[in-house]
Design a protein around this motif. Structure first.
Motif, PDB file in Angstrom:
ATOM      1  N   ARG A  66     -17.136 -18.663   9.883  1.00  0.00           N
ATOM      2  CA  ARG A  66     -16.408 -19.199  11.094  1.00  0.00           C
ATOM      3  C   ARG A  66     -17.100 -20.603  11.371  1.00  0.00           C
ATOM      4  NH1 ARG A  66     -17.431 -13.919  14.901  1.00  0.00           N
ATOM      5  NH2 ARG A  66     -15.374 -13.153  14.241  1.00  0.00           N
ATOM      6  N   GLY A  67     -16.244 -20.934  12.415  1.00  0.00           N
ATOM      7  CA  GLY A  67     -16.549 -22.488  12.760  1.00  0.00           C
ATOM      8  C   GLY A  67     -15.779 -23.336  12.289  1.00  0.00           C
ATOM      9  N   VAL A  68     -16.438 -24.814  12.548  1.00  0.00           N
ATOM     10  CA  VAL A  68     -15.999 -25.987  12.103  1.00  0.00           C
ATOM     11  C   VAL A  68     -15.775 -25.992  10.672  1.00  0.00           C
ATOM     12  CG1 VAL A  68     -15.971 -28.461  12.161  1.00  0.00           C
ATOM     13  CG2 VAL A  68     -16.798 -27.008  14.104  1.00  0.00           C
ATOM     14  N   LYS A  69     -16.440 -25.575   9.675  1.00  0.00           N
ATOM     15  CA  LYS A  69     -16.322 -25.540   8.518  1.00  0.00           C
ATOM     16  C   LYS A  69     -15.857 -23.998   7.986  1.00  0.00           C
ATOM     17  CE  LYS A  69     -19.117 -29.252   7.409  1.00  0.00           C
ATOM     18  NZ  LYS A  69     -20.562 -29.793   6.617  1.00  0.00           N
ATOM     19  N   CYS A  70     -15.016 -23.383   8.734  1.00  0.00           N
ATOM     20  CA  CYS A  70     -14.648 -21.999   8.298  1.00  0.00           C
ATOM     21  C   CYS A  70     -13.997 -21.893   6.970  1.00  0.00           C
ATOM     22  CB  CYS A  70     -13.827 -21.388   9.303  1.00  0.00           C
ATOM     23  SG  CYS A  70     -12.156 -22.377   9.552  1.00  0.00           S
ATOM     24  N   GLY A  71     -14.039 -20.887   6.436  1.00  0.00           N
ATOM     25  CA  GLY A  71     -13.087 -20.487   5.203  1.00  0.00           C
ATOM     26  C   GLY A  71     -14.084 -19.425   4.361  1.00  0.00           C
ATOM     27  N   PHE A  72     -13.885 -19.472   3.232  1.00  0.00           N
ATOM     28  CA  PHE A  72     -14.477 -18.445   2.465  1.00  0.00           C
ATOM     29  C   PHE A  72     -15.132 -19.147   1.060  1.00  0.00           C
ATOM     30  CE2 PHE A  72     -10.833 -16.555   4.234  1.00  0.00           C
ATOM     31  CZ  PHE A  72     -11.186 -15.134   4.586  1.00  0.00           C
ATOM     32  N   SER A  73     -16.338 -18.430   0.629  1.00  0.00           N
ATOM     33  CA  SER A  73     -16.973 -18.647  -0.647  1.00  0.00           C
ATOM     34  C   SER A  73     -17.402 -17.560  -1.327  1.00  0.00           C
ATOM     35  CB  SER A  73     -17.999 -19.605  -0.132  1.00  0.00           C
ATOM     36  OG  SER A  73     -19.059 -18.717   0.574  1.00  0.00           O
ATOM     37  N   LEU A  74     -17.846 -17.759  -2.559  1.00  0.00           N
ATOM     38  CA  LEU A  74     -18.301 -16.654  -3.162  1.00  0.00           C
ATOM     39  C   LEU A  74     -19.490 -16.234  -2.923  1.00  0.00           C
ATOM     40  CD1 LEU A  74     -17.412 -17.578  -6.993  1.00  0.00           C
ATOM     41  CD2 LEU A  74     -16.016 -16.175  -5.590  1.00  0.00           C
ATOM     42  N   ALA A  75     -19.489 -14.666  -2.926  1.00  0.00           N
ATOM     43  CA  ALA A  75     -20.882 -13.953  -2.132  1.00  0.00           C
ATOM     44  C   ALA A  75     -21.767 -14.024  -3.338  1.00  0.00           C
ATOM     45  CB  ALA A  75     -20.432 -12.426  -1.601  1.00  0.00           C
ATOM     46  N   ARG A  76     -21.252 -14.003  -4.530  1.00  0.00           N
ATOM     47  CA  ARG A  76     -22.218 -13.579  -5.566  1.00  0.00           C
ATOM     48  C   ARG A  76     -21.909 -14.920  -6.701  1.00  0.00           C
ATOM     49  NH1 ARG A  76     -20.902  -8.539  -8.106  1.00  0.00           N
ATOM     50  NH2 ARG A  76     -19.092  -8.487  -6.772  1.00  0.00           N
ATOM     51  N   ASN A  77     -22.839 -15.191  -7.785  1.00  0.00           N
ATOM     52  CA  ASN A  77     -22.173 -16.381  -8.696  1.00  0.00           C
ATOM     53  C   ASN A  77     -20.791 -15.965  -9.809  1.00  0.00           C
ATOM     54  OD1 ASN A  77     -24.540 -17.878  -8.154  1.00  0.00           O
ATOM     55  ND2 ASN A  77     -25.837 -16.631  -9.701  1.00  0.00           N
ATOM     56  N   ALA A  78     -20.234 -16.751  -9.838  1.00  0.00           N
ATOM     57  CA  ALA A  78     -18.736 -16.530 -10.379  1.00  0.00           C
ATOM     58  C   ALA A  78     -18.902 -15.639 -11.874  1.00  0.00           C
ATOM     59  CB  ALA A  78     -18.092 -17.789 -10.858  1.00  0.00           C
ATOM     60  N   ASP A  79     -20.106 -15.992 -12.373  1.00  0.00           N
ATOM     61  CA  ASP A  79     -20.470 -15.045 -13.791  1.00  0.00           C
ATOM     62  C   ASP A  79     -20.867 -13.670 -13.306  1.00  0.00           C
ATOM     63  OD1 ASP A  79     -22.920 -15.599 -12.666  1.00  0.00           O
ATOM     64  OD2 ASP A  79     -23.587 -16.344 -14.793  1.00  0.00           O
ATOM     65  N   GLU A  80     -21.186 -13.384 -12.173  1.00  0.00           N
ATOM     66  CA  GLU A  80     -21.606 -11.890 -11.850  1.00  0.00           C
ATOM     67  C   GLU A  80     -20.366 -11.125 -11.355  1.00  0.00           C
ATOM     68  OE1 GLU A  80     -24.666 -12.572  -9.005  1.00  0.00           O
ATOM     69  OE2 GLU A  80     -25.983 -13.176 -10.338  1.00  0.00           O
ATOM     70  N   ILE A  81     -19.159 -11.691 -11.067  1.00  0.00           N
ATOM     71  CA  ILE A  81     -17.998 -10.982 -10.452  1.00  0.00           C
ATOM     72  C   ILE A  81     -17.062 -10.738 -11.594  1.00  0.00           C
ATOM     73  CG2 ILE A  81     -16.184 -11.174  -8.935  1.00  0.00           C
ATOM     74  CD1 ILE A  81     -18.019 -13.095  -7.259  1.00  0.00           C
ATOM     75  N   THR A  82     -16.690  -9.649 -11.773  1.00  0.00           N
ATOM     76  CA  THR A  82     -15.662  -9.399 -13.085  1.00  0.00           C
ATOM     77  C   THR A  82     -14.178  -9.559 -12.655  1.00  0.00           C
ATOM     78  OG1 THR A  82     -15.725  -7.010 -12.811  1.00  0.00           O
ATOM     79  CG2 THR A  82     -17.339  -7.872 -14.290  1.00  0.00           C
ATOM     80  N   LEU A  83     -13.197  -9.390 -13.472  1.00  0.00           N
ATOM     81  CA  LEU A  83     -12.024  -9.455 -12.837  1.00  0.00           C
ATOM     82  C   LEU A  83     -11.420  -8.089 -12.649  1.00  0.00           C
ATOM     83  CD1 LEU A  83     -10.118 -11.741 -15.434  1.00  0.00           C
ATOM     84  CD2 LEU A  83     -10.488 -12.377 -13.136  1.00  0.00           C
TER      85      LEU A  83
END
Length: 83
Positions: free
Chosen positions: A11-28
């Motif tokens: 939230r806030g001025v720099k709102c948006g989304f980011s990965l909660a874990r490393n990309a290599d830990e998230i499977t398709l």
């Protein structure tokens, strides 16, 4: 995706989304299952209200093999692999 722990919302001025874990830990598979509500290639493989003949049907076995191959490939592929 946020509820599944794949992304974090900010939230806030720099709102948006980011990965909660490393990309290599998230499977398709995780992403597809969250977005699509599960992977089921045919009605006979559904957990809720499946076909009554799914256990003895030869075609259901083909669908099960295809579904296992698909989910296996998605499990082996991370976001880092495709970015």
């Amino acid at each position: 995706l946020a509820q599944a722990g794949i992304v974090k919302s900010h939230r806030g001025v720099k709102c948006g989304f980011s990965l909660a874990r490393n990309a290599d830990e998230i499977t398709l598979r995780e992403v597809v299952e969250v977005c699509e509500g599960g992977i089921v290639l045919n009605h006979c493989l559904r957990k809720v209200d499946p076909c009554q003949d799914a256990e003895t049907c030869a075609v259901a076995n083909v669908w099960r093999t295809a579904q296992d191959a698909l989910t296996g490939a998605l499990d082996k592929t991370s976001l880092a692999d495709v970015v």
